[in-house]
Scaffold this active site. Structure first.
Site, mmCIF file in Angstrom:
data_model
loop_
_atom_site.group_PDB
_atom_site.id
_atom_site.type_symbol
_atom_site.label_atom_id
_atom_site.label_comp_id
_atom_site.label_asym_id
_atom_site.label_seq_id
_atom_site.Cartn_x
_atom_site.Cartn_y
_atom_site.Cartn_z
ATOM 1 N N THR A 88 75.528 42.314 37.286
ATOM 2 C CA THR A 88 75.800 40.883 37.452
ATOM 3 C C THR A 88 75.073 40.027 36.413
ATOM 4 O O THR A 88 75.084 38.804 36.506
ATOM 5 C CB THR A 88 75.376 40.417 38.859
ATOM 6 O OG1 THR A 88 73.971 40.670 39.034
ATOM 7 C CG2 THR A 88 76.147 41.169 39.942
ATOM 8 N N TYR A 122 68.393 36.643 37.633
ATOM 9 C CA TYR A 122 69.740 36.377 37.120
ATOM 10 C C TYR A 122 70.241 35.014 37.602
ATOM 11 O O TYR A 122 70.384 34.781 38.805
ATOM 12 C CB TYR A 122 70.724 37.470 37.557
ATOM 13 C CG TYR A 122 70.493 38.827 36.914
ATOM 14 C CD1 TYR A 122 69.570 38.998 35.892
ATOM 15 C CD2 TYR A 122 71.200 39.942 37.340
ATOM 16 C CE1 TYR A 122 69.363 40.237 35.306
ATOM 17 C CE2 TYR A 122 71.004 41.188 36.760
ATOM 18 C CZ TYR A 122 70.082 41.327 35.745
ATOM 19 O OH TYR A 122 69.872 42.559 35.171
ATOM 20 N N SER A 220 62.417 49.687 35.437
ATOM 21 C CA SER A 220 63.376 49.187 34.460
ATOM 22 C C SER A 220 62.628 48.821 33.193
ATOM 23 O O SER A 220 61.674 48.041 33.231
ATOM 24 C CB SER A 220 64.108 47.953 35.005
ATOM 25 O OG SER A 220 65.018 47.438 34.053
ATOM 26 N N GLN A 246 65.955 52.238 34.866
ATOM 27 C CA GLN A 246 67.073 51.520 34.254
ATOM 28 C C GLN A 246 66.775 51.375 32.770
ATOM 29 O O GLN A 246 65.746 50.805 32.392
ATOM 30 C CB GLN A 246 67.259 50.141 34.886
ATOM 31 C CG GLN A 246 68.138 50.158 36.120
ATOM 32 C CD GLN A 246 68.746 48.794 36.426
ATOM 33 O OE1 GLN A 246 68.893 47.959 35.547
ATOM 34 N NE2 GLN A 246 69.113 48.591 37.681
ATOM 35 N N LEU A 278 78.182 48.871 26.194
ATOM 36 C CA LEU A 278 78.967 48.312 25.094
ATOM 37 C C LEU A 278 78.110 47.423 24.198
ATOM 38 O O LEU A 278 78.631 46.633 23.407
ATOM 39 C CB LEU A 278 80.157 47.515 25.653
ATOM 40 C CG LEU A 278 81.104 48.310 26.563
ATOM 41 C CD1 LEU A 278 82.241 47.429 27.058
ATOM 42 C CD2 LEU A 278 81.644 49.542 25.853
ATOM 43 N N ALA A 279 76.776 47.569 24.323
ATOM 44 C CA ALA A 279 75.826 46.832 23.472
ATOM 45 C C ALA A 279 76.101 45.336 23.471
ATOM 46 O O ALA A 279 76.275 44.715 22.420
ATOM 47 C CB ALA A 279 75.861 47.390 22.045
ATOM 48 N N ARG A 296 80.114 36.069 24.512
ATOM 49 C CA ARG A 296 78.713 35.889 24.874
ATOM 50 C C ARG A 296 77.878 35.456 23.670
ATOM 51 O O ARG A 296 76.968 34.632 23.778
ATOM 52 C CB ARG A 296 78.151 37.202 25.449
ATOM 53 C CG ARG A 296 76.733 37.116 25.929
ATOM 54 C CD ARG A 296 76.225 38.444 26.447
ATOM 55 N NE ARG A 296 77.033 38.947 27.548
ATOM 56 C CZ ARG A 296 76.762 40.076 28.200
ATOM 57 N NH1 ARG A 296 75.712 40.813 27.848
ATOM 58 N NH2 ARG A 296 77.530 40.484 29.185
ATOM 59 N N SER A 357 83.711 40.235 32.453
ATOM 60 C CA SER A 357 83.938 38.807 32.672
ATOM 61 C C SER A 357 85.340 38.505 33.163
ATOM 62 O O SER A 357 85.650 37.360 33.501
ATOM 63 C CB SER A 357 83.663 38.030 31.374
ATOM 64 O OG SER A 357 84.476 38.527 30.316
ATOM 65 N N GLU A 364 90.005 48.205 32.586
ATOM 66 C CA GLU A 364 89.983 49.052 31.384
ATOM 67 C C GLU A 364 88.731 49.934 31.376
ATOM 68 O O GLU A 364 88.804 51.144 31.144
ATOM 69 C CB GLU A 364 90.006 48.188 30.122
ATOM 70 C CG GLU A 364 89.865 49.000 28.833
ATOM 71 C CD GLU A 364 89.647 48.128 27.607
ATOM 72 O OE1 GLU A 364 89.191 48.666 26.574
ATOM 73 O OE2 GLU A 364 89.915 46.907 27.678
#
Length: 399
Positions: A88, A122, A220, A246, A278-279, A296, A357, A364
């Site tokens: 998220t 977040y 993390s 993480q 996906l960096a 982004r 998003s 996909e």
């Protein structure tokens, strides 16, 4: 033998934030020195006797008949998580509307995803509120979900951040209130805290688990040394050790997950929940011809991403991605699907967190599961040749 004392006496504790840069600036042998220290701690921990998990040698992946989703153990714990989870960060409470967030969670859940990850920081807590509202609205069985959150940055006050006992307990209570939940399945320490002793962190995490506020805890963005220290402290004082880390993992970020964490997985059962496959969108190919306004990288807080994409290294990465796209075409998949499936080939990776998003993008990315068996040893070798950044592991030196 008291492992944490031994670590301290021999100067084996991981360097704190300020020390990293100093060591890197003064010593060209920092990496080899760190590896030597890690091996020493491993030897100390092995001396405890039952260092490995003896009854979890054959952890098997399972596949849901209806959705095709694959499930794996979280590290070497008994908790089964979907190999793809929904994150998220950036999206919930920020980049997307609450309605789109609900669509994404519904698509994910109906596709067999059971892992949903968030954090107290977040969108200033909004992401947790939205996540909780959706779970309540959809009336999904709580027992069918694996909800995880992360603690460190809780507020502006000095006492509202960090990994001290006060903030771990109060921070988790705040997260549970925002999500309208009685417990989370995993609570993560969202970075290390140089101001808090490791014993205090491990005791606090053990406390919230014993109080029923969480089922497990993890780390993390911790180093292998820091995770080993937490494990050693837990064994010394009969506390609960972390079950997973993480970590960022993708085509251009490989060292930690491929060379440092495998030993922790095999020796102490710490698995990996990887993020940013996906960096931050770089691997989608959408930045090939510039930066789209809706991306982004076009957002003000992400100037660092924009600079990264437009740098010389960023242009080299785009060139490599073009070659990898051809491999994807041969396999009948998109570049994002190839990238996500590539992450899932790593045996220590329990789950890969997806950030999406819009529904089309998420659908996909979920299709990456079908690509996993297509990445043969030959294909993986071809990809390594294109990337040119395969880190050397211990196995390489043994041949």
């Amino acid at each position: 033998m008291q492992v944490s004392f031994a670590c301290t006496d021999h100067g084996l504790k991981a360097p704190r934030n300020g020390e990293h840069s100093k060591q890197n600036a003064t010593s060209p042998n920092t990496t080899s020195h760190a590896r030597a220290r890690f091996r020493t701690v491993a030897l100390i921990a092995r001396s405890l006797g039952s260092f490995t998990h003896r009854y979890h040698h054959n952890l098997k992946e399972s596949t849901a008949k209806l959705t095709g989703m694959k499930y794996r153990n979280l590290g070497k714990s008994g908790l089964r998580v979907s190999c793809l989870g929904l994150g998220t960060w950036v999206t919930f409470g920020g980049q997307i509307s609450d309605e789109v967030a609900e669509q994404l969670m519904t698509i994910a859940y109906e596709s067999g995803v059971n892992l949903f990850d968030t954090a107290e920081v977040y969108s200033g807590g909004k992401a947790e509120i939205i996540l909780g509202n959706i779970i309540k609205k959809k009336c999904w069985r709580r027992s069918s979900l694996v909800i995880t959150t992360k603690l460190y940055w809780g507020g502006k006050a000095e006492t509202e951040r960090g990994l001290n006992r006060k903030h771990i307990i109060e921070g988790l209570k705040g997260s549970l209130q925002r999500m309208q939940l009685e417990y989370v399945d995993v609570v993560f320490a969202n970075r290390t805290d140089s101001n808090t002793p490791m014993e205090e962190i491990v005791r606090a995490m053990t406390h919230v688990i014993n109080q029923g506020m969480s089922m497990y805890w993890g780390t993390s963005r911790w180093s292998a040394m820091e995770i080993m220290e937490a494990y050693s402290v837990a064994r010394q004082f009969n506390l609960i050790p972390p079950v997973c880390e993480q970590a960022e993992y993708h085509f251009f970020q490989r060292e930690k997950v491929e060379t440092q964490l495998p030993e922790l997985y095999h020796k102490i059962g710490v698995g990996v929940v990887s993020w940013s496959p996906l960096a931050c969108g770089i691997i989608t190919g959408k930045y090939e011809n510039g930066i789209p306004e809706s991306s982004r990288a076009a957002m003000k807080p992400y100037q660092w991403l924009r600079e990264k994409i437009t740098s010389e290294e960023g242009r080299k990465q785009q060139s490599k991605l073009k070659e990898l796209t051809h491999i994807g075409e041969k396999l009948g998949c998109t570049l994002p699907q190839l990238a996500i499936a590539w992450c899932l080939r790593n045996e220590g990776v329990s789950s890969v967190l997806l950030g999406a998003s819009n529904p089309t993008q998420l659908t996909e990315n979920l299709g990456a599961i079908q690509v996993i068996p297509k990445i043969t040893a030959g294909i993986a070798s071809e990809m390594d040749h294109i990337l040119g950044n395969r880190p050397h592991s211990k196995r390489d030196y043994h041949h």
